[in-house]
Write an enzyme that holds these catalytic residues in place. Structure first.
Site, PDB file in Angstrom:
ATOM      1  N   GLU A 146      -3.281  -1.843  10.993  1.00  0.00           N
ATOM      2  CA  GLU A 146      -4.726  -1.347  11.222  1.00  0.00           C
ATOM      3  C   GLU A 146      -5.020  -1.555  12.703  1.00  0.00           C
ATOM      4  OE1 GLU A 146      -8.508   0.405   9.632  1.00  0.00           O
ATOM      5  OE2 GLU A 146      -6.455   0.330   9.388  1.00  0.00           O
ATOM      6  N   TYR A 201     -16.400   3.791  -8.123  1.00  0.00           N
ATOM      7  CA  TYR A 201     -14.986   3.853  -8.201  1.00  0.00           C
ATOM      8  C   TYR A 201     -14.265   2.868  -7.235  1.00  0.00           C
ATOM      9  CZ  TYR A 201     -15.293   7.491 -11.956  1.00  0.00           C
ATOM     10  OH  TYR A 201     -15.581   8.268 -13.165  1.00  0.00           O
ATOM     11  N   MET A 211       0.968  -1.171  -0.156  1.00  0.00           N
ATOM     12  CA  MET A 211      -0.125   0.102   0.067  1.00  0.00           C
ATOM     13  C   MET A 211       0.851   1.154  -0.002  1.00  0.00           C
ATOM     14  SD  MET A 211      -2.956   1.433  -0.237  1.00  0.00           S
ATOM     15  CE  MET A 211      -4.403   0.280   0.234  1.00  0.00           C
ATOM     16  N   HIS A 270      -8.470   7.662   2.520  1.00  0.00           N
ATOM     17  CA  HIS A 270      -8.485   6.311   2.363  1.00  0.00           C
ATOM     18  C   HIS A 270      -8.284   5.724   0.772  1.00  0.00           C
ATOM     19  CE1 HIS A 270     -11.243   2.559   2.477  1.00  0.00           C
ATOM     20  NE2 HIS A 270      -9.998   2.062   2.497  1.00  0.00           N
TER      21      HIS A 270
END
Length: 729
Positions: free
Chosen positions: A402, A660, A324, A450
């Site tokens: 997280e 999206y 990420m 995000h």
């Protein structure tokens, strides 16, 4: 001045040569109904000029014509079929008259010539373009097909194969490709465009170029042998069936229309185009896809307005490397914002840099960049184990584990290393931003950002406004996301924000179906093939990661206990306890093996049935209708709650976030468009059949109120004026 309309004018240039100039108020030219009518009037003036020798078409804007005015489409598509057909006949008569002028014509094309703009220049004899040209027919992406003669003229100019590739895929091409396939006759620098066009026109007037021979093929049947025709159209239909599928009727309709029209001259071929266009315009798919286009424009316009007084960040940083972090770093650097990538160990930094390098190498392999560009981009990503250089950073996004405690500690530490005006953002997917902000001295400089995985492919970035986030903070991250080529949508804070908050009720519907004895394979098949999701829920959970979903499910249950708390062990629990985490370890609902390209390929695994049997009733069959209803009702209800609670501002933003961020089937247009198409009253009737399943199936009061009068969520659209009025609009 020979003629002056609101969006174009006609004047003499020299010695019998006239110029028709598109010059609409505002920044772009569009081929709206008024402009088509005005073009017809201008051509009428030209037809009266006995001393006319040639015509030049050009634009006074940075782009020739960006296309039809899509804001008119929804109202045009509501007029009766016969009336829409009449208007198309009128519009095509205008382009036919342009094509039939008794003198040579040339279009000097700069920038975009898309849709109706492309169809306009196809009616001229010659086309000269600038290097920034983008020309094509994107109509099938809007659920329709060319309606101003594009499906007739383009195949006769380029040949069937090149035209089918552009029309069926809704493609546009650049200057080099357009020249190669014969869509334009030449490419010159912008400053030489008019001079070059005039030179070609004079050659045609003088007889050095045979403009009549150039025009003739567009008036005749398509020149193809029987074998060539069979091959071209069979291959095209096969490709379309494979890529578009049954939910997108426009591409296959366009191919079949071109095939049927191939043996006819212009008039009969245009009649066939008309007969195919009109029914497409009245489909739910066309309304949904046009709605997506308009919503996309609205969302981008909102972001532009929000950032008009804010400087785009010039230096960014990412906390946490890996897939990420590396993806965010790549996207920022690729779009021109240098980035520092910090992690606490070398292995993670190496993984992040490898991810960025892998993505750049793909661009190199595709010929999008050269080695110099690759080296230049990678040099703007600076991996580090410390905070060196953070005093220069304008925005920092945290993309670590997280875990709220870890995130708070890292964010608080980072806050001490940056300038007082630096914006901090968290890439958390579920943890409330206001909770993380409690660890900071300057919570007004903090918000959520995000991203969705894979970052380079997923267009959405959710921008989460915490309780104390300032307007300037939100504007800065919106500016950075926009600079990265993303679509930022601002939402208010709550567990899961918008996208994950509405996704987990969908997963809960899936878990309940499994608990009641449904087969996950059938559910995946129905939700993919019938409803149109790119992945069924079992496959999606495997891609997300069963461990990730298990953790997020607990966060959502704590945040919304009245709806999302469960008192039973479900399929996600069973797979998690068995260490089946999905694609990441090769075992989830499906078993994954690498294919020849190194990509995970899913296969059935009987062992999973034994695990699911522990948490399910005996297997039984469910109808496709019940599967779709039980999957979609929890999601749609939660989407409506988010609108009612102000988590998301508008139906347009909600639908774009779903399309999206989650891949909501575009031909449905999003949850609110789907709801409006179904009708709120019909939806309520459907949902009430399943309300015994629990709180997730209880329809929110606001939706109940709408259902009483069958009110839509989008503002009602009025049909366009009668065709006679449209002609003289």
């Amino acid at each position: 001045m020979l003629y002056k309309g609101d969006t174009l004018y006609l004047d003499w240039l020299e010695d019998g040569i006239a110029e028709l100039v598109f010059d609409a108020p505002g920044s772009v030219n569009k081929l709206d109904t008024a402009t088509v009518a005005s073009l017809g009037e201008a051509i009428g003036v030209l037809e009266q000029q006995s001393d006319l020798k040639g015509l030049l078409l050009r634009s006074n804007k940075a782009a020739f014509i960006v296309g039809a005015d899509i804001t008119e489409f929804l109202s045009l598509f509501l007029v009766p079929e016969e009336q829409l057909s009449q208007w198309l006949h009128f519009a095509n008569s205008v382009f036919n008259r342009l094509e039939d002028l008794p003198v040579p014509t040339i279009a000097a094309v700069n920038g975009y010539a898309l849709g109706g703009g492309c169809e306009c220049v196809l009616a001229t004899d010659y086309r000269l373009a600038t290097p920034d040209l983008r020309i094509g027919l994107p109509e099938t992406k809007l659920g329709i097909m060319p309606g101003f003669g594009g499906s007739v003229r383009m195949p006769r100019m380029l040949g069937a194969d090149s035209a089918l590739e552009i029309i069926a895929a809704g493609k546009d091409v650049g200057a080099d490709q357009a020249l190669k396939i014969g869509l334009v006759d030449g490419v010159v620098k912008a400053e030489k465009l008019i001079e070059g066009a005039m030179a070609i026109l004079r050659q045609a007037i003088n007889g050095d170029l045979d403009w009549k021979a150039k025009r003739q093929p567009k008036l005749e049947p398509l020149k193809l042998s029987k074998i060539e025709a069979t091959m071209s159209f069979t291959i095209a239909k096969g490709m379309v069936a494979q890529t578009a599928g049954k939910h997108y009727p426009a591409p296959i309709t366009a191919v079949k229309t071109i095939e049927a029209a191939a043996r006819f001259g212009r008039e009969e071929a245009l009649n066939l185009e008309n007969k195919s266009f009109v029914p497409l315009a009245h489909t739910n798919e066309a309304r949904a896809l046009v709605g997506i286009f308009l919503n996309d424009q609205y969302v981008k316009g909102k972001a532009k307005k929000l950032t008009k007084d804010v400087e785009t960040p010039k230096q960014a940083a990412v906390l946490g490397a890996g897939i990420m972090g590396g993806g965010i770093a790549y996207q920022s650097a690729w779009k021109g914002v240098p980035v520092i990538m910090k992690d606490i160990n070398d292995k993670s930094l190496a993984l992040g840099m490898t991810e960025a390098a892998k993505l750049l190498n793909k661009q190199l392999e595709r010929g999008k960049i050269d080695g110099l560009k690759l080296a230049g981009v990678i040099s703007t990503i600076h991996p580090t184990l410390d905070y060196a250089g953070f005093e220069r950073v304008d925005v920092v996004v945290e993309a670590i584990v997280e875990n709220p405690k870890v995130k708070k500690a890292v964010l608080a530490e980072t806050e001490q290393k940056v300038r007082p005006d630096t914006v901090l953002a968290s890439n958390t997917s579920t943890i409330p931003i206001s909770e993380l902000a409690n660890a900071l001295e300057r919570p007004e400089n903090f918000c959520g950002m995000h991203f969705f995985n894979p970052v380079h492919r997923m267009p959405l970035v959710e921008i989460i406004r915490g309780e104390k986030s300032s307007d300037e903070t939100i504007a800065k991250v919106v500016a950075w996301a926009s600079k990265m080529g993303k679509t930022p949508i601002v939402v208010n804070d709550c567990p899961g924000f918008f996208v994950n908050r509405v996704l987990f009720p969908y997963f809960a519907g899936f878990s309940q179906l499994l608990r009641d004895g449904a087969d996950f394979r059938k559910i995946d098949k129905v939700m993919e093939k019938q409803f149109g999701w790119p992945m069924g829920p079992a496959y999606l959970l495997d891609v997300v990661g069963i461990d990730t979903a298990h953790h997020a499910q607990a966060v959502m249950a704590a945040g919304f206990p009245q709806r999302m708390q469960k008192d039973y062990r479900d399929a996600i629990d069973a797979l998690f306890d068995a260490n089946r985490f999905g694609q990441k370890n090769g075992l989830g609902f499906w078993h994954y093996k690498e294919d020849s390209k190194g990509k995970p390929k899913k296969e059935e695994d009987a062992a999973v049935d034994d695990l699911l049997a522990e948490v399910s009733q005996p297997k039984r069959d469910f109808s496709e209708e019940e599967i779709i209803a039980r999957m979609m009702i929890p999601m749609v209800n939660e989407v409506v709650r988010c609108l009612e609670e102000g988590i998301i501002a508008t139906p347009a933003e909600a639908d774009m976030a779903l399309v999206y961020g989650l891949g909501f089937p575009p031909f449905h247009g999003g949850a609110f468009r789907w709801l409006d198409t179904l009708g709120s009253a019909k939806y309520l009737d459907m949902a009430q059949q399943y309300q015994h399943l629990g709180p997730l199936y209880e329809v929110p009061e606001g939706l109940r109120n709408k259902a009483r009068h069958n009110e839509p969520y989008y503002p009602p659209v009025e049909p366009a004026r009668p065709v006679g009025d449209l002609k003289t609009a």
